[in-house]
Design a protein around this motif. Structure first.
Motif, PDB file in Angstrom:
ATOM      1  N   ALA A  72       0.842  -1.201   0.000  1.00 33.46           N
ATOM      2  CA  ALA A  72       0.000   0.000   0.000  1.00 33.46           C
ATOM      3  C   ALA A  72       0.875   1.248   0.000  1.00 33.46           C
ATOM      4  O   ALA A  72       0.604   2.205  -0.738  1.00 33.46           O
ATOM      5  CB  ALA A  72      -0.934  -0.002   1.202  1.00 33.46           C
ATOM      6  N   ASN A  73       1.940   1.249   0.797  1.00 29.94           N
ATOM      7  CA  ASN A  73       2.856   2.394   0.806  1.00 29.94           C
ATOM      8  C   ASN A  73       3.517   2.572  -0.550  1.00 29.94           C
ATOM      9  O   ASN A  73       3.594   3.690  -1.073  1.00 29.94           O
ATOM     10  CB  ASN A  73       3.930   2.221   1.878  1.00 29.94           C
ATOM     11  CG  ASN A  73       3.435   2.579   3.251  1.00 29.94           C
ATOM     12  OD1 ASN A  73       2.333   3.053   3.426  1.00 29.94           O
ATOM     13  ND2 ASN A  73       4.261   2.329   4.246  1.00 29.94           N
ATOM     14  N   ALA A  74       4.026   1.481  -1.111  1.00 30.55           N
ATOM     15  CA  ALA A  74       4.713   1.569  -2.408  1.00 30.55           C
ATOM     16  C   ALA A  74       3.764   2.112  -3.480  1.00 30.55           C
ATOM     17  O   ALA A  74       4.148   2.976  -4.276  1.00 30.55           O
ATOM     18  CB  ALA A  74       5.255   0.199  -2.811  1.00 30.55           C
ATOM     19  N   CYS A  75       2.545   1.640  -3.489  1.00 30.62           N
ATOM     20  CA  CYS A  75       1.577   2.085  -4.501  1.00 30.62           C
ATOM     21  C   CYS A  75       1.130   3.528  -4.265  1.00 30.62           C
ATOM     22  O   CYS A  75       0.936   4.290  -5.214  1.00 30.62           O
ATOM     23  CB  CYS A  75       0.372   1.152  -4.518  1.00 30.62           C
ATOM     24  SG  CYS A  75       0.758  -0.518  -5.099  1.00 30.62           S
ATOM     25  N   THR A  76       0.995   3.928  -3.024  1.00 30.76           N
ATOM     26  CA  THR A  76       0.561   5.282  -2.697  1.00 30.76           C
ATOM     27  C   THR A  76       1.612   6.318  -3.066  1.00 30.76           C
ATOM     28  O   THR A  76       1.285   7.388  -3.590  1.00 30.76           O
ATOM     29  CB  THR A  76       0.245   5.388  -1.187  1.00 30.76           C
ATOM     30  OG1 THR A  76      -0.826   4.492  -0.881  1.00 30.76           O
ATOM     31  CG2 THR A  76      -0.146   6.804  -0.790  1.00 30.76           C
ATOM     32  N   GLY A  90       6.341   4.836 -12.908  1.00 33.35           N
ATOM     33  CA  GLY A  90       7.501   3.950 -12.831  1.00 33.35           C
ATOM     34  C   GLY A  90       7.114   2.525 -12.505  1.00 33.35           C
ATOM     35  O   GLY A  90       6.311   1.916 -13.207  1.00 33.35           O
ATOM     36  N   ARG A  91       7.621   2.038 -11.365  1.00 29.43           N
ATOM     37  CA  ARG A  91       7.522   0.601 -11.133  1.00 29.43           C
ATOM     38  C   ARG A  91       7.485   0.287  -9.637  1.00 29.43           C
ATOM     39  O   ARG A  91       8.169   0.910  -8.834  1.00 29.43           O
ATOM     40  CB  ARG A  91       8.754  -0.023 -11.769  1.00 29.43           C
ATOM     41  CG  ARG A  91       8.925  -1.480 -11.666  1.00 29.43           C
ATOM     42  CD  ARG A  91      10.229  -1.849 -12.383  1.00 29.43           C
ATOM     43  NE  ARG A  91      10.557  -3.233 -12.220  1.00 29.43           N
ATOM     44  CZ  ARG A  91      10.433  -4.150 -13.165  1.00 29.43           C
ATOM     45  NH1 ARG A  91      10.010  -3.811 -14.349  1.00 29.43           N
ATOM     46  NH2 ARG A  91      10.761  -5.394 -12.933  1.00 29.43           N
ATOM     47  N   VAL A  92       6.692  -0.723  -9.317  1.00 29.14           N
ATOM     48  CA  VAL A  92       6.726  -1.362  -8.006  1.00 29.14           C
ATOM     49  C   VAL A  92       7.023  -2.827  -8.291  1.00 29.14           C
ATOM     50  O   VAL A  92       6.314  -3.469  -9.068  1.00 29.14           O
ATOM     51  CB  VAL A  92       5.383  -1.228  -7.249  1.00 29.14           C
ATOM     52  CG1 VAL A  92       5.405  -2.053  -5.964  1.00 29.14           C
ATOM     53  CG2 VAL A  92       5.065   0.232  -6.949  1.00 29.14           C
ATOM     54  N   GLU A  93       8.102  -3.313  -7.701  1.00 30.00           N
ATOM     55  CA  GLU A  93       8.486  -4.709  -7.909  1.00 30.00           C
ATOM     56  C   GLU A  93       8.485  -5.439  -6.578  1.00 30.00           C
ATOM     57  O   GLU A  93       9.009  -4.931  -5.584  1.00 30.00           O
ATOM     58  CB  GLU A  93       9.889  -4.806  -8.523  1.00 30.00           C
ATOM     59  CG  GLU A  93      10.311  -6.254  -8.742  1.00 30.00           C
ATOM     60  CD  GLU A  93      11.715  -6.388  -9.303  1.00 30.00           C
ATOM     61  OE1 GLU A  93      11.893  -7.209 -10.208  1.00 30.00           O
ATOM     62  OE2 GLU A  93      12.620  -5.655  -8.835  1.00 30.00           O
ATOM     63  N   VAL A  94       7.877  -6.626  -6.581  1.00 25.68           N
ATOM     64  CA  VAL A  94       7.880  -7.496  -5.409  1.00 25.68           C
ATOM     65  C   VAL A  94       8.679  -8.732  -5.781  1.00 25.68           C
ATOM     66  O   VAL A  94       8.343  -9.420  -6.750  1.00 25.68           O
ATOM     67  CB  VAL A  94       6.450  -7.879  -4.981  1.00 25.68           C
ATOM     68  CG1 VAL A  94       6.479  -8.733  -3.727  1.00 25.68           C
ATOM     69  CG2 VAL A  94       5.592  -6.630  -4.766  1.00 25.68           C
ATOM     70  N   ARG A  95       9.761  -8.978  -5.024  1.00 31.45           N
ATOM     71  CA  ARG A  95      10.626 -10.130  -5.291  1.00 31.45           C
ATOM     72  C   ARG A  95      10.509 -11.142  -4.155  1.00 31.45           C
ATOM     73  O   ARG A  95      10.690 -10.780  -2.984  1.00 31.45           O
ATOM     74  CB  ARG A  95      12.088  -9.702  -5.418  1.00 31.45           C
ATOM     75  CG  ARG A  95      12.386  -8.923  -6.668  1.00 31.45           C
ATOM     76  CD  ARG A  95      13.882  -8.712  -6.890  1.00 31.45           C
ATOM     77  NE  ARG A  95      14.631  -8.288  -5.737  1.00 31.45           N
ATOM     78  CZ  ARG A  95      14.823  -7.021  -5.377  1.00 31.45           C
ATOM     79  NH1 ARG A  95      14.290  -6.043  -6.090  1.00 31.45           N
ATOM     80  NH2 ARG A  95      15.539  -6.726  -4.319  1.00 31.45           N
ATOM     81  N   VAL A  96      10.243 -12.378  -4.524  1.00 31.31           N
ATOM     82  CA  VAL A  96      10.249 -13.472  -3.558  1.00 31.31           C
ATOM     83  C   VAL A  96      11.600 -14.154  -3.688  1.00 31.31           C
ATOM     84  O   VAL A  96      11.923 -14.702  -4.742  1.00 31.31           O
ATOM     85  CB  VAL A  96       9.110 -14.484  -3.830  1.00 31.31           C
ATOM     86  CG1 VAL A  96       9.166 -15.626  -2.826  1.00 31.31           C
ATOM     87  CG2 VAL A  96       7.754 -13.793  -3.808  1.00 31.31           C
ATOM     88  N   GLU A  97      12.390 -14.086  -2.626  1.00 30.11           N
ATOM     89  CA  GLU A  97      13.696 -14.718  -2.605  1.00 30.11           C
ATOM     90  C   GLU A  97      13.663 -15.826  -1.555  1.00 30.11           C
ATOM     91  O   GLU A  97      12.672 -15.994  -0.848  1.00 30.11           O
ATOM     92  CB  GLU A  97      14.775 -13.677  -2.307  1.00 30.11           C
ATOM     93  CG  GLU A  97      14.819 -12.585  -3.376  1.00 30.11           C
ATOM     94  CD  GLU A  97      15.874 -11.523  -3.124  1.00 30.11           C
ATOM     95  OE1 GLU A  97      16.760 -11.741  -2.261  1.00 30.11           O
ATOM     96  OE2 GLU A  97      15.805 -10.475  -3.793  1.00 30.11           O
ATOM     97  N   GLU A  98      14.743 -16.564  -1.439  1.00 30.03           N
ATOM     98  CA  GLU A  98      14.761 -17.717  -0.543  1.00 30.03           C
ATOM     99  C   GLU A  98      14.487 -17.360   0.908  1.00 30.03           C
ATOM    100  O   GLU A  98      13.777 -18.070   1.602  1.00 30.03           O
ATOM    101  CB  GLU A  98      16.100 -18.440  -0.648  1.00 30.03           C
ATOM    102  CG  GLU A  98      16.129 -19.679   0.204  1.00 30.03           C
ATOM    103  CD  GLU A  98      16.894 -20.790  -0.436  1.00 30.03           C
ATOM    104  OE1 GLU A  98      17.168 -21.748   0.264  1.00 30.03           O
ATOM    105  OE2 GLU A  98      17.198 -20.712  -1.627  1.00 30.03           O
ATOM    106  N   ASP A  99      15.034 -16.245   1.385  1.00 26.98           N
ATOM    107  CA  ASP A  99      14.901 -15.904   2.798  1.00 26.98           C
ATOM    108  C   ASP A  99      14.283 -14.531   3.030  1.00 26.98           C
ATOM    109  O   ASP A  99      14.401 -13.956   4.102  1.00 26.98           O
ATOM    110  CB  ASP A  99      16.269 -15.965   3.481  1.00 26.98           C
ATOM    111  CG  ASP A  99      17.227 -14.912   2.940  1.00 26.98           C
ATOM    112  OD1 ASP A  99      16.965 -14.350   1.856  1.00 26.98           O
ATOM    113  OD2 ASP A  99      18.247 -14.654   3.608  1.00 26.98           O
TER     114      ASP A  99
END
Length: 163
Positions: free
Chosen positions: A72-76, A81-90
């Motif tokens: 919500a913060n990133a979108c607000t 530009g861009r909002v990227e969500v990365r799922v990493e191992e940890d």
């Protein structure tokens, strides 16, 4: 999500939400889809990068509330530009190209009711405070890195992920 968070935090320390094994990717994918509505009228690309497939034995609702607040913060605060969500191992990383925060604002970002942009109509300054408190309670530290005019990177780390 705020009510959910307050209910979780209001419980005594020895009473935790129901734990279960869950796919981090599944929770992230659902929260990313829900966040798309926040960007409906903006020229902002919302991207999900699944670099790993971790599972956690924890309370998925807690993780979802934390991620929902960060998204919500990133979108607000991202107008283009861009909002990227990365799922990493940890970890899960939410990176945006939004307005960013000064070093002073970054120091206070987790303080309850603090708003770096008080003139904005949205928000009460509770989101990051809730995220930090939930993260502390469940062993998922939250790290912020930000630069004015360049964006913010928020990271939720979890130590006991299983791939």
């Amino acid at each position: 999500s705020v009510i959910d968070a307050f209910l979780i935090l209001a419980r005594e320390a020895d009473v935790e939400p129901q734990r279960e094994e869950f796919s981090v990717r599944d929770v992230v994918a659902e929260e990313v889809e829900n966040a798309r509505a926040l960007l409906a009228d903006k020229p902002v690309e919302l991207v999900l990068a699944e670099l790993a497939s971790p599972t956690l034995f924890a309370a998925p609702r807690v993780f979802a509330v934390m991620l929902r607040n960060l998204l919500a913060n990133a979108c607000t605060f991202t107008e283009r530009g861009r909002v990227e969500v990365r799922v990493e191992e940890d970890r899960v990383v939410v990176a945006d190209t939004g307005i960013g925060m000064s070093a002073d604002a970054l120091q206070r970002a987790f303080d309850p009711f603090y708003r770096a942009e008080p003139d904005r109509i949205t928000g009460k300054g509770m989101g990051l405070s809730i995220v930090r408190r939930l993260g502390d309670r469940f062993g998922w530290p939250v790290i912020l890195d930000s630069q004015p005019g360049r964006g913010t990177v928020a990271t939720i780390r979890f130590g006991k992920a299983r791939d």
